[in-house]
Design a protein around this motif. Structure first.
Motif, short mmCIF file in Angstrom:
data_model
loop_
_atom_site.label_atom_id
_atom_site.label_comp_id
_atom_site.label_asym_id
_atom_site.label_seq_id
_atom_site.Cartn_x
_atom_site.Cartn_y
_atom_site.Cartn_z
N LEU A 106 0.83 -1.21 0.00
CA LEU A 106 0.00 0.00 0.00
C LEU A 106 0.86 1.26 0.00
O LEU A 106 0.56 2.23 -0.70
CB LEU A 106 -0.93 0.00 1.21
N ILE A 120 -4.27 5.02 -9.96
CA ILE A 120 -4.69 4.07 -8.93
C ILE A 120 -6.08 3.53 -9.30
O ILE A 120 -7.03 4.30 -9.45
CB ILE A 120 -4.74 4.73 -7.54
N PHE A 122 -9.66 1.24 -8.92
CA PHE A 122 -10.65 1.09 -7.85
C PHE A 122 -10.29 -0.08 -6.94
O PHE A 122 -10.43 -0.01 -5.73
CB PHE A 122 -12.05 0.89 -8.44
N THR A 124 -7.45 -1.20 -6.15
CA THR A 124 -6.37 -0.80 -5.27
C THR A 124 -6.89 0.02 -4.09
O THR A 124 -6.50 -0.19 -2.94
CB THR A 124 -5.33 0.01 -6.05
N VAL A 125 -7.79 0.96 -4.40
CA VAL A 125 -8.37 1.79 -3.35
C VAL A 125 -9.16 0.94 -2.36
O VAL A 125 -9.02 1.08 -1.14
CB VAL A 125 -9.29 2.88 -3.96
N GLY A 128 -6.91 -1.29 -0.31
CA GLY A 128 -6.17 -0.44 0.62
C GLY A 128 -7.00 -0.07 1.83
O GLY A 128 -6.53 -0.10 2.98
N ILE A 129 -8.27 0.27 1.60
CA ILE A 129 -9.17 0.61 2.71
C ILE A 129 -9.34 -0.58 3.64
O ILE A 129 -9.34 -0.44 4.87
CB ILE A 129 -10.53 1.10 2.16
#
Length: 299
Positions: A106, A120, A122, A124-125, A128-129
């Motif tokens: 991350l 980046i 989606f 990945t986001v 990551g969250i």
């Protein structure tokens, strides 16, 4: 492609077990964190030196100035990564520290976005969250247990950011410089950095008990040279994603070893948070296109 003498997955399994010993070996040593890191890197350089001098030393002539600078910076980042990570193990558990250090992918995404303007996705986001939520749960649980454990968690997170910097500076150099040559330059730069750090801090280079010297040497051989070298060897036959997922099991192996060696018990928040982090990072590194093809093929 040549058929490997052993199955790559066996090599990866041995590699995961090898790197899982790193945190354990650090906790067995009584020396300061900078000293542990120094001897780990020094012995690694000394063990690699014969192979480098015989087969690769001529490559030094062709290395560009930019690659020298990036390699040295990578070595400095690696040195301080070890200092902070080893220090974190004095305050928090092996489980919490190793899980938080696995957040490296991350940090890498943030670094590549900031410095290389890579977009980046989606996925990945989202992943990551998920992973960050798990790390927050771990840290929140440790904060409730005690402020020192939370402090150790923060050191582990900073150590994770530093090792990401080490990887980002090295990724461009590795396109032009062989693994052995790059590694020995970085390890040497790291060793020199740690040498001056110890002098600045007024820490002692020795003497230490005989067992400490054995732990220093094992840190160089097992997680450094055996673990990571096996991963690099396996890359010839398996994808980097497979290895990235396999490395996520380092906290699992380290936690099991810590349970039997140090009697470290896991609390609920560590277990749940650790599982969430591993799921998040797995979502990040997994190749969804191959999964889609497999799904379409079977159904």
């Amino acid at each position: 492609m040549d058929k490997p003498k052993i199955h790559p997955l066996i090599a990866i399994l041995i590699g995961v077990i090898s790197v899982s010993t790193s945190a354990i070996l650090v906790k067995l040593v009584e020396a300061d964190s900078g000293v542990i890191a120094f001897y780990r890197m020094l012995f690694s350089v000394l063990l690699m030196a014969p192979t480098f001098l015989i087969y690769y030393r001529k490559e030094l002539i062709d290395i560009e100035k930019k690659d020298w600078i990036f390699s040295i910076i990578a070595g400095i980042f690696l040195a301080f990564h070890f200092i902070l990570w080893f220090e974190s193990l004095r305050y928090t558990s092996v489980a919490s520290s190793t899980v938080l250090v696995t957040l490296q992918p991350l940090f890498a995404i943030i670094g590549t976005f900031v410095f290389f303007k890579e977009p980046i996705a989606f996925k990945t986001v989202f992943s990551g969250i998920v992973a960050i939520a798990g790390s927050v749960l771990i840290s929140w649980g440790d904060f409730k247990v005690g402020g020192l454990a939370f402090y150790g968690d923060m050191l582990a997170l900073i150590a994770c950011a530093l090792v990401t910097g080490y990887m980002l500076f090295g990724q461009e150099v590795r396109k032009r410089v062989s693994l052995t040559t790059y590694t020995i330059i970085v390890y040497t730069a790291s060793t020199i950095t740690l040498f001056f750090y110890i002098l600045f801090k007024g820490e002692s280079f020795g003497p230490y008990p005989r067992m400490d010297w054995i732990w220093f040497l094992l840190l160089a051989i097992v997680p450094n040279l055996l673990g990571h070298n096996l991963f690099n060897w396996a890359l010839k036959w398996v994808s980097a994603n497979v290895i990235s997922i396999a490395i996520l099991f380092e906290p699992v192996g380290a936690s099991i070893l810590a349970y039997f060696i140090f009697n470290e018990h896991l609390v609920t928040t560590q277990v749940i948070g650790g599982v969430i982090v591993i799921v998040g990072i797995t979502l990040f590194v997994i190749d969804e296109s191959k999964i889609n093809k497999l799904f379409q093929k079977n159904y």
